[in-house]
Design a protein around this motif. Structure first.
Motif, PDB file in Angstrom:
ATOM      1  N   ARG A  78     -20.520  -4.109  39.734  1.00 33.11           N
ATOM      2  CA  ARG A  78     -19.642  -3.752  38.618  1.00 33.11           C
ATOM      3  C   ARG A  78     -19.879  -2.315  38.165  1.00 33.11           C
ATOM      4  N   TYR A  82     -17.363   1.236  37.802  1.00 32.28           N
ATOM      5  CA  TYR A  82     -17.253   2.143  36.665  1.00 32.28           C
ATOM      6  C   TYR A  82     -17.589   3.585  37.046  1.00 32.28           C
ATOM      7  N   HIS A 205     -12.516   6.662  33.850  1.00 34.56           N
ATOM      8  CA  HIS A 205     -12.745   6.058  32.547  1.00 34.56           C
ATOM      9  C   HIS A 205     -12.870   7.151  31.493  1.00 34.56           C
ATOM     10  N   MET A 209     -18.568   4.521  28.852  1.00 32.74           N
ATOM     11  CA  MET A 209     -18.321   3.131  29.211  1.00 32.74           C
ATOM     12  C   MET A 209     -19.473   2.265  28.709  1.00 32.74           C
ATOM     13  N   ARG A 210     -19.176   1.249  27.929  1.00 36.51           N
ATOM     14  CA  ARG A 210     -20.199   0.325  27.442  1.00 36.51           C
ATOM     15  C   ARG A 210     -20.567  -0.651  28.543  1.00 36.51           C
ATOM     16  N   ASP A 212     -22.245  -4.101  30.024  1.00 28.66           N
ATOM     17  CA  ASP A 212     -22.358  -5.487  29.577  1.00 28.66           C
ATOM     18  C   ASP A 212     -23.773  -6.009  29.845  1.00 28.66           C
ATOM     19  N   HIS A 265     -15.776  -5.297  28.506  1.00 32.56           N
ATOM     20  CA  HIS A 265     -16.158  -4.737  29.803  1.00 32.56           C
ATOM     21  C   HIS A 265     -17.031  -5.755  30.535  1.00 32.56           C
TER      22      HIS A 265
END
Length: 531
Positions: A78, A82, A205, A209-210, A212, A265
């Motif tokens: 993941r 990103y 993005h 980006m946060r 998870d 996210h």
């Protein structure tokens, strides 16, 4: 960091031919690192455990690596979506190679298990990013299949030399050398990735980006608890501790599902599991991993401990299995893009895997080496027909938005299947072997000798066997007959474990009908390159 869209070439690839070739060499060397490690260590493992002792941790040398990999694959799959794959690929090479050095320095089974866990973290990062680099570079699925031949060839080189190299190094340079062999391959892969692999991202993005992290922690709790539960129950029964682990896994799974439903996210997009096509492919990945890892890890123990082969001889017999995984992958790339129903390859592949497992489950020590090698060829071809197609079919079904996580999840679920396969087979082997040895000793009024024969590694260590036979003879027992009984017990135990793997492969044949018809189509979508 500047971001721009990379121009696509008419051939369906992001870069011109020369740049594509160099980038693919970098990715291929990375995958070679993992393939070489798996095949070399599998052949050397019986000898490693014989020296360090502690057969109760035999399965954990494999499962600690698999567990760490399973947890990290979806996380970095993941993150690669990103931020691009290259930074994580570089980090994975460094971690994996450094952990290989620690494995080679191990002075106890516990140290080796911990070092293998660290190696698994690097391997998980690597698998979670390397496989997703291919659709980044080649958005056209037909072109991608052709270029994957290069990666299959890299696997083939590693797999071809791996088992024989593992046996040779173990016999002549000591088992520690099988881990140090990762150093030159790691340095070579690091050089190519740093220099030639572009930093590609699927989407640009905006802003920070946060990540998870709660989702990542819950994944670790669910899979970690489940693995410990699988290991504990067959050995100790449903104890309060085992029940607590099961509760933790189920509760963690529910919490993960609820959290990911509302996370902006999500590291594990739950909508993918609602897709019937992906769901079926994920199920097949688990079943395929179960059969594959059971065969890879316990066939060497059968050949060495059960059939009395040397590490070198066992390596030669195992070699066709891993070599023909590659040959099958290459042949599959030629076939699947030309037939009207690509799904047919899944049926053919799983049928061949089932046949190979059944043949090994009934093989005896008198079986000709040529017959065993033929069985290994059939199993390798079957795996070569299944594994690449599961990946390409999942990438085709998931779409660009979830490409990295879908690819990573497929690899992760395959390793979960492997985790269950090695744990279940290991448990069966430990219990059935111990029962068989205890019965033979009791019949000969030699039950007090059980500690000396309780560890099946005695059947691999020739010097220890000679010494034990002498001690048993001095005590008035037929040492050779008792060792032969122990060998028969080990063969029977592994036969049952491999038979379970065969049954799982048959279930996979049946489950293949759930995969919707796949149409490999040409599709070129924008890729973002970060400078």
């Amino acid at each position: 960091m500047a971001v721009h869209t990379a121009a696509h070439h008419s051939s369906g690839q992001v870069l011109p031919f020369r740049e594509s070739l160099l980038a693919m060499l970098g990715v291929s060397f990375v995958t070679m690192l993992v393939a070489l490690d798996q095949t070399v260590v599998g052949t050397a493992l019986p000898t490693i455990v014989a020296e360090l002792r502690g057969f109760e941790l035999y399965a954990w040398v494999a499962t600690s690596y698999l567990l760490a990999s399973v947890i990290t694959v979806p996380i970095f799959g993941r993150l690669g979506d990103y931020y691009g794959r290259k930074p994580f690929l570089i980090a994975s090479i460094v971690v994996f190679t450094g952990a290989s050095v620690l494995c080679g320095m191990a002075n106890s089974m516990l140290f080796l298990v911990i070092a293998r866990g660290l190696q698994g973290i690097g391997g998980g990062m690597l698998v979670g990013t390397a496989f997703a680099c291919i659709p980044d570079l080649f958005p056209d699925s037909v072109v991608r299949l052709r270029w994957q031949v290069l990666m299959s060839s890299a696997f083939g080189i590693a797999n071809a030399v791996g088992p024989s190299l593992g046996g040779f190094l173990t016999q002549y340079a000591g088992w520690r050398s099988v881990f140090y062999v990762n150093l030159p391959v790691g340095l070579l892969s690091l050089l190519f990735v740093l220099r030639y692999l572009p930093h590609l991202r699927q989407t640009a993005h905006v802003g920070r980006m946060r990540l998870d992290w709660p989702g990542a922690l819950l994944i670790a709790i669910v899979l970690g608890s489940l693995q410990l539960f699988v290991e504990m129950v067959p050995k100790h029964g449903l104890t309060p501790t085992a029940a607590g682990l099961l509760v933790a896994s189920v509760a963690g799974g529910y919490a993960l599902w609820r959290w990911e439903l509302r996370s902006p996210h999500a590291i594990l997009p739950v909508d993918m599991f609602r897709n019937p096509g992906l769901n079926a492919l994920f199920t097949l990945a688990v079943l395929g991993g179960f059969s594959m890892f059971s065969l890879l890890f316990y066939a060497p123990l059968l050949f060495q401990g059960g059939f009395g082969m040397s590490p070198k001889e066992a390596g030669l017999v195992i070699t066709p299995l891993v070599v023909f995984i590659t040959i099958g992958s290459i042949a599959n790339g030629r076939i699947v893009s030309r037939i009207r129903n690509p799904n047919l390859m899944l049926y053919v592949g799983f049928t061949m895997i089932a046949c190979a497992c059944i043949a090994i489950a009934i093989a005896t020590r008198s079986a000709p080496r040529s017959m065993l090698m033929t069985v290994m060829i059939v199993g390798g071809l079957g795996l070569g027909f299944v594994m690449p197609n599961l990946t390409v079919f999942a990438q085709q079904t998931a779409g660009r938005e979830h490409l990295g996580i879908a690819t990573a999840l497929l690899q992760s679920l395959r390793m979960i299947g492997g985790m269950f396969g090695t744990a279940l087979t290991g448990t069966l082997v430990s219990h059935l072997y111990a029962n068989g040895v205890r019965g033979a000793l009791t019949a000969d009024n030699a039950a007090h000798w059980f500690p000396q024969l309780a560890d099946p590694q005695i059947l691999i260590n020739r010097d220890a066997q000679t010494s034990l036979i002498g001690e048993l003879a001095h005590a008035g027992h037929n040492g050779e007959a008792l060792l032969e009984a122990a060998r028969d017990a080990l063969v029977g135990a592994i036969h049952l474990g491999i038979a379970v793997a065969a049954a799982i492969a048959v279930v996979a044949i049946w489950q293949s009908r759930r995969v919707p018809p796949i149409r490999l189509r040409r599709r070129v979508e924008p890729t973002v390159q970060a400078d």
